[in-house]
Design an enzyme around this catalytic site. Structure first.
Site, PDB file in Angstrom:
ATOM      1  N   ASN A  93       0.829  -1.285   0.132  1.00 16.09           N
ATOM      2  CA  ASN A  93       0.108  -0.057   0.129  1.00 16.09           C
ATOM      3  C   ASN A  93       0.919   1.148  -0.025  1.00 16.09           C
ATOM      4  O   ASN A  93       1.732   1.499   0.666  1.00 16.09           O
ATOM      5  CB  ASN A  93      -0.930  -0.049   1.315  1.00 16.09           C
ATOM      6  N   ASP A  95      -0.653   4.153   1.072  1.00 18.67           N
ATOM      7  CA  ASP A  95      -0.974   4.886   1.951  1.00 18.67           C
ATOM      8  C   ASP A  95      -0.137   4.959   3.202  1.00 18.67           C
ATOM      9  O   ASP A  95       0.657   4.169   3.177  1.00 18.67           O
ATOM     10  CB  ASP A  95      -2.549   4.745   2.302  1.00 18.67           C
ATOM     11  N   HIS A 110       6.040  -0.826  -2.694  1.00 21.71           N
ATOM     12  CA  HIS A 110       5.340  -0.047  -3.914  1.00 21.71           C
ATOM     13  C   HIS A 110       5.529   1.404  -3.697  1.00 21.71           C
ATOM     14  O   HIS A 110       4.587   2.047  -4.512  1.00 21.71           O
ATOM     15  CB  HIS A 110       4.012  -0.627  -4.176  1.00 21.71           C
ATOM     16  N   CYS A 121      17.388  14.565  -9.953  1.00 19.86           N
ATOM     17  CA  CYS A 121      18.585  14.128  -9.213  1.00 19.86           C
ATOM     18  C   CYS A 121      18.362  12.909  -8.422  1.00 19.86           C
ATOM     19  O   CYS A 121      19.367  12.224  -7.848  1.00 19.86           O
ATOM     20  CB  CYS A 121      18.893  15.211  -8.012  1.00 19.86           C
ATOM     21  N   THR A 177      -4.859  -9.054   0.326  1.00 15.85           N
ATOM     22  CA  THR A 177      -4.077  -8.902  -0.965  1.00 15.85           C
ATOM     23  C   THR A 177      -4.568  -9.867  -1.794  1.00 15.85           C
ATOM     24  O   THR A 177      -4.761 -11.183  -1.618  1.00 15.85           O
ATOM     25  CB  THR A 177      -2.774  -8.668  -0.753  1.00 15.85           C
TER      26      THR A 177
HETATM   27  P1  OAD Z   1      -6.369  -5.995  -4.844  1.00 20.27           P
HETATM   28  O1  OAD Z   1      -7.502  -4.949  -5.230  1.00 20.27           O
HETATM   29  O2  OAD Z   1      -5.728  -6.611  -5.854  1.00 20.27           O
HETATM   30  O3  OAD Z   1      -6.962  -6.993  -3.606  1.00 20.27           O
HETATM   31  C1  OAD Z   1      -7.474  -6.666  -2.522  1.00 20.27           C
HETATM   32  C2  OAD Z   1      -8.031  -7.816  -1.716  1.00 20.27           C
HETATM   33  O4  OAD Z   1      -8.344  -7.384  -0.531  1.00 20.27           O
HETATM   34  C3  OAD Z   1      -8.924  -8.764  -2.561  1.00 20.27           C
HETATM   35  O5  OAD Z   1      -8.441 -10.245  -2.212  1.00 20.27           O
HETATM   36  C4  OAD Z   1     -10.115  -8.537  -1.765  1.00 20.27           C
HETATM   37  O6  OAD Z   1     -11.085  -9.549  -1.541  1.00 20.27           O
HETATM   38  C5  OAD Z   1      -9.613  -8.255  -0.197  1.00 20.27           C
HETATM   39  N1  OAD Z   1     -10.404  -7.347   0.867  1.00 20.27           N
HETATM   40  C6  OAD Z   1     -11.276  -6.552   0.256  1.00 20.27           C
HETATM   41  N2  OAD Z   1     -11.649  -5.922   1.735  1.00 20.27           N
HETATM   42  C7  OAD Z   1     -11.202  -6.472   2.344  1.00 20.27           C
HETATM   43  C8  OAD Z   1     -11.428  -6.357   3.891  1.00 20.27           C
HETATM   44  N3  OAD Z   1     -12.275  -5.456   4.387  1.00 20.27           N
HETATM   45  N4  OAD Z   1     -10.909  -7.489   4.704  1.00 20.27           N
HETATM   46  C9  OAD Z   1      -9.954  -8.105   4.136  1.00 20.27           C
HETATM   47  N5  OAD Z   1      -9.739  -8.197   2.784  1.00 20.27           N
HETATM   48  C10 OAD Z   1     -10.410  -7.499   1.896  1.00 20.27           C
HETATM   49  O7  OAD Z   1      -5.263  -5.079  -4.014  1.00 20.27           O
HETATM   50  P2  OAD Z   1      -3.758  -5.502  -3.805  1.00 20.27           P
HETATM   51  O8  OAD Z   1      -3.628  -7.131  -3.596  1.00 20.27           O
HETATM   52  O9  OAD Z   1      -3.243  -4.781  -2.785  1.00 20.27           O
HETATM   53  O10 OAD Z   1       0.270  -2.124  -7.405  1.00 20.27           O
HETATM   54  O11 OAD Z   1      -2.887  -5.125  -5.143  1.00 20.27           O
HETATM   55  C11 OAD Z   1      -1.889  -5.282  -5.159  1.00 20.27           C
HETATM   56  C12 OAD Z   1      -1.095  -4.213  -6.238  1.00 20.27           C
HETATM   57  O12 OAD Z   1      -1.858  -4.110  -7.427  1.00 20.27           O
HETATM   58  C13 OAD Z   1      -1.161  -2.940  -5.581  1.00 20.27           C
HETATM   59  O13 OAD Z   1      -0.322  -2.554  -4.763  1.00 20.27           O
HETATM   60  C14 OAD Z   1      -1.056  -1.912  -6.764  1.00 20.27           C
HETATM   61  C15 OAD Z   1      -2.095  -2.765  -7.786  1.00 20.27           C
HETATM   62  O14 OAD Z   1      -1.980  -2.397  -8.925  1.00 20.27           O
HETATM   63  C16 OAD Z   1       0.619  -1.064  -8.079  1.00 20.27           C
HETATM   64  O15 OAD Z   1       0.146  -0.132  -8.225  1.00 20.27           O
HETATM   65  C17 OAD Z   1       2.181  -1.315  -8.444  1.00 20.27           C
END
Ligand code: OAD
Length: 233
Positions: A93, A95, A110, A121, A177
């Site tokens: 994340n 954030d 990330h 620079c 994730t």
């Molecule tokens: P995703 O949006 O791909 O996945 C989020 C996951 O969180 C999903 O499996 C949801 O089911 C789960 N989820 C949603 N709400 C939830 C909750 N309240 N409690 C627990 N789980 C929940 O996001 P990431 O896996 O973080 O990269 O995505 C990985 C990367 O893809 C990011 O860092 C970003 C993106 O493209 C870059 O921008 C390089």
């Protein structure tokens, strides 16, 4: 649990969902609202820098309207109270909610919304203002700042440190994730091959769910505090 000393925790957008930050791949998520190739690639930035700077300005500004949730608080508590070994929170994340909850041992693989990277620079500077107006770099004064966020096609930060921590770990925990983006999505397999116990805490089974020793489904705001309580007691 008694055998666990060193812990590596991977977090993704799901841990911040209950704070009100959109995930990427859910219905209506960020990647349905915006095209990845336009806002999260070096090519997209070269094509239309104003669009990209505006996208990250909007996300940085939105951080001011959200607060950490129970899952961030629980990991901050674990970070403060885990004394029997090392702990590293590797977050995908951008954030700052882990830090605002009080966690110290956080690695942003990330990058971060509240950081600027100078294309002249190459210095990284703390940043909490818009970039669309092309402000000068605080270090070299060139008006060449970009968001300090890793885009597709770029190398995530501190991979050596992450793999060092994984090699030393007894437990790898993945929280919120989807397992769709490498190299983070591969950590569970790497951890398994190194003999590390693996646990998933996610709303639903992720793409790599079958690689985990254990997978618990539910909201991070409930699952994470319960797991932290369990491991600390
Ligand atoms: P995703 O949006 O791909 O996945 C989020 C996951 O969180 C999903 O499996 C949801 O089911 C789960 N989820 C949603 N709400 C939830 C909750 N309240 N409690 C627990 N789980 C929940 O996001 P990431 O896996 O973080 O990269 O995505 C990985 C990367 O893809 C990011 O860092 C970003 C993106 O493209 C870059 O921008 C390089």
């Amino acid at each position: 649990m008694a055998e666990i000393r060193n812990i590596v925790i991977l977090t993704g957008a799901g841990i911040s969902a209950e704070s009100g930050i959109d995930t990427f791949r859910s219905a209506g998520g960020l990647w349905e609202q915006h095209r990845v190739e336009n806002v999260a690639t070096p090519e997209g930035f070269a094509r239309d820098p104003a669009l990209v700077l505006g996208f990250y300005d909007m996300r940085r500004e939105a951080l001011g309207k959200v607060v950490p949730n129970a899952a961030h608080d629980a990991l901050a508590r674990l970070d403060a109270e885990w004394k029997q070994g090392d702990l590293l929170i590797v977050t995908q994340n951008v954030d700052d909610l882990h830090e605002r909850a009080g966690a110290r041992r956080v690695l942003h693989m990330h990058g971060e919304l509240k950081s600027a990277l100078c294309r002249s620079c190459e210095m990284r500077s703390p940043w909490d203002a818009p970039m669309s107006n092309r402000p000068p770099c605080p270090v070299c004064q060139a008006p060449m700042l970009r968001p300090d966020v890793v885009w597709f096609g770029e190398m995530p930060y501190q991979m050596d440190r992450i793999y060092r921590a994984l090699r030393e770990a007894d437990l790898f925990v993945s929280i919120g994730t989807s397992g769709a983006v490498y190299p983070a999505a591969g950590f569970v397999r790497d951890a398994r091959e190194m003999g590390v116990r693996t646990l998933e805490l996610n709303l639903e089974r992720s793409e790599g769910s079958h690689w985990f020793d254990e997978s618990r489904q539910g909201r991070a705001g409930e699952l994470v505090p319960a797991w932290v309580e369990e491991i600390l007691s």
